[in-house]
Enzyme design. Sequence first.
Site, PDB file in Angstrom:
ATOM      1  N   GLU A  98       0.836  -1.197   0.000  1.00 49.21           N
ATOM      2  CA  GLU A  98       0.000   0.000   0.000  1.00 49.21           C
ATOM      3  C   GLU A  98       0.873   1.250   0.000  1.00 49.21           C
ATOM      4  OE1 GLU A  98      -2.568   1.415  -0.521  1.00 49.21           O
ATOM      5  OE2 GLU A  98      -4.348   0.657   0.454  1.00 49.21           O
ATOM      6  N   ASP A  99       0.318   2.349  -0.505  1.00 55.05           N
ATOM      7  CA  ASP A  99       1.055   3.608  -0.444  1.00 55.05           C
ATOM      8  C   ASP A  99       0.972   4.222   0.948  1.00 55.05           C
ATOM      9  OD1 ASP A  99      -1.658   4.046  -0.748  1.00 55.05           O
ATOM     10  OD2 ASP A  99      -1.458   5.687  -2.174  1.00 55.05           O
ATOM     11  N   ASP A 102      -3.879   5.308   6.638  1.00 55.35           N
ATOM     12  CA  ASP A 102      -4.383   6.561   7.210  1.00 55.35           C
ATOM     13  C   ASP A 102      -5.387   6.191   8.304  1.00 55.35           C
ATOM     14  OD1 ASP A 102      -6.259   8.883   7.312  1.00 55.35           O
ATOM     15  OD2 ASP A 102      -5.004   9.718   5.773  1.00 55.35           O
ATOM     16  N   PHE A 151      -2.087  16.163   4.509  1.00 53.10           N
ATOM     17  CA  PHE A 151      -2.491  15.486   3.277  1.00 53.10           C
ATOM     18  C   PHE A 151      -1.326  15.538   2.285  1.00 53.10           C
ATOM     19  CE2 PHE A 151      -4.605  14.553  -0.680  1.00 53.10           C
ATOM     20  CZ  PHE A 151      -5.448  13.522  -0.290  1.00 53.10           C
ATOM     21  N   ARG A 164       0.060  12.214  -8.859  1.00 49.83           N
ATOM     22  CA  ARG A 164       0.638  10.889  -8.601  1.00 49.83           C
ATOM     23  C   ARG A 164       2.053  10.783  -9.185  1.00 49.83           C
ATOM     24  NH1 ARG A 164      -3.627   7.443  -6.844  1.00 49.83           N
ATOM     25  NH2 ARG A 164      -5.622   7.836  -7.822  1.00 49.83           N
TER      26      ARG A 164
HETATM   27  C1  PRP Z   1      -5.979   5.724  -0.568  1.00 51.70           C
HETATM   28  C2  PRP Z   1      -4.671   5.000  -0.367  1.00 51.70           C
HETATM   29  C3  PRP Z   1      -5.037   3.849   0.524  1.00 51.70           C
HETATM   30  C4  PRP Z   1      -6.168   4.409   1.357  1.00 51.70           C
HETATM   31  C5  PRP Z   1      -5.662   4.709   2.731  1.00 51.70           C
HETATM   32  O1  PRP Z   1      -6.687   5.080  -1.591  1.00 51.70           O
HETATM   33  O2  PRP Z   1      -4.126   4.580  -1.590  1.00 51.70           O
HETATM   34  O3  PRP Z   1      -5.495   2.745  -0.221  1.00 51.70           O
HETATM   35  O4  PRP Z   1      -6.613   5.589   0.687  1.00 51.70           O
HETATM   36  O5  PRP Z   1      -6.631   5.345   3.512  1.00 51.70           O
HETATM   37  P1  PRP Z   1      -7.330   4.713   4.800  1.00 51.70           P
HETATM   38  O6  PRP Z   1      -6.263   4.101   5.653  1.00 51.70           O
HETATM   39  O7  PRP Z   1      -7.966   5.928   5.450  1.00 51.70           O
HETATM   40  O8  PRP Z   1      -8.366   3.749   4.362  1.00 51.70           O
HETATM   41  P2  PRP Z   1      -7.870   5.748  -2.459  1.00 51.70           P
HETATM   42  O9  PRP Z   1      -9.165   5.156  -2.005  1.00 51.70           O
HETATM   43  O10 PRP Z   1      -7.745   7.237  -2.417  1.00 51.70           O
HETATM   44  O11 PRP Z   1      -7.572   5.194  -3.929  1.00 51.70           O
HETATM   45  P3  PRP Z   1      -6.273   5.399  -4.848  1.00 51.70           P
HETATM   46  O12 PRP Z   1      -5.180   4.499  -4.282  1.00 51.70           O
HETATM   47  O13 PRP Z   1      -6.716   4.936  -6.191  1.00 51.70           O
HETATM   48  O14 PRP Z   1      -5.869   6.848  -4.814  1.00 51.70           O
HETATM   49  C1  7HP Z   2      -5.371   8.732   1.543  1.00 53.14           C
HETATM   50  C2  7HP Z   2      -4.568   9.695   0.978  1.00 53.14           C
HETATM   51  N1  7HP Z   2      -4.336  10.024  -0.307  1.00 53.14           N
HETATM   52  C3  7HP Z   2      -3.453  11.010  -0.515  1.00 53.14           C
HETATM   53  N2  7HP Z   2      -2.838  11.679   0.468  1.00 53.14           N
HETATM   54  C4  7HP Z   2      -3.062  11.377   1.756  1.00 53.14           C
HETATM   55  O1  7HP Z   2      -2.449  12.055   2.736  1.00 53.14           O
HETATM   56  C5  7HP Z   2      -3.958  10.339   2.043  1.00 53.14           C
HETATM   57  N3  7HP Z   2      -4.390   9.780   3.191  1.00 53.14           N
HETATM   58  N4  7HP Z   2      -5.243   8.805   2.864  1.00 53.14           N
END
Ligand code: PRP
Ligand code: 7HP
Length: 178
Positions: A98-99, A102, A151, A164
């Site tokens: 995962e990236d 949060d 953010f 991105r």
């Molecule tokens: C973002 C990110 C994680 C998730 C984390 O995905 O890539 O998957 O939110 O947030 P959380 O811990 O609060 O659940 P997003 O739904 O924005 O999709 P994306 O990866 O396509 O940008």
């Molecule tokens: C999701 C997400 N996407 C982009 N930037 C952040 O800081 C974020 N938190 N959760």
Amino acid sequence: MLDQVAKILIDEKKLMNRVQELGKQISEDYEGKDLVVICILKGAIMFTADLVKAISLPLSIDFMAVSSYGSSTKSSGVVRILKDLDEEIEGRHVLIVEDIVDTGLTLDYLVKNLLSRKPASLKICCCLDKPERRKTPVKVDYVGFIIPDEFVIGYGLDYDEKYRNLPFIGVLSEEAYR
Ligand code: PRP
Ligand code: 7HP
């Protein structure tokens, strides 16, 4: 695009060094195991691409797309599967990449969903961890960087699908939200 970045939190060099360290650790931990790396689209694409190059083991890569944020900076809390895995994971060693973690809601959902498919093991590797925002506990096995509650964009992370492609992790300027 750079004028929309308030500050650089983690530069490209720091990112690459940490990815190498994580790849080395993962290579040691999964030696001799049937490893499947699951990239969570779209945010984890950059991190996954660099991480798998730093892992010196045979592995397969699969993709899953989920969404909980839509076009906002706040999690909706409702996780939707937009694309499921192509491969079966039963009996295999699965590493979710995962990236960012949060609120933890996305990973909480993913872990429950993937565990129901009976993998031999299931671990998580996240580039970024924002512990202050957690709404549900998640055990992250490999963490790139712990970051404050801001953010962030870049290295796969978006705001409204943009930014991105920035090669670093930055904080979005307030003007960009308007
Ligand atoms: C973002 C990110 C994680 C998730 C984390 O995905 O890539 O998957 O939110 O947030 P959380 O811990 O609060 O659940 P997003 O739904 O924005 O999709 P994306 O990866 O396509 O940008
Ligand atoms: C999701 C997400 N996407 C982009 N930037 C952040 O800081 C974020 N938190 N959760």
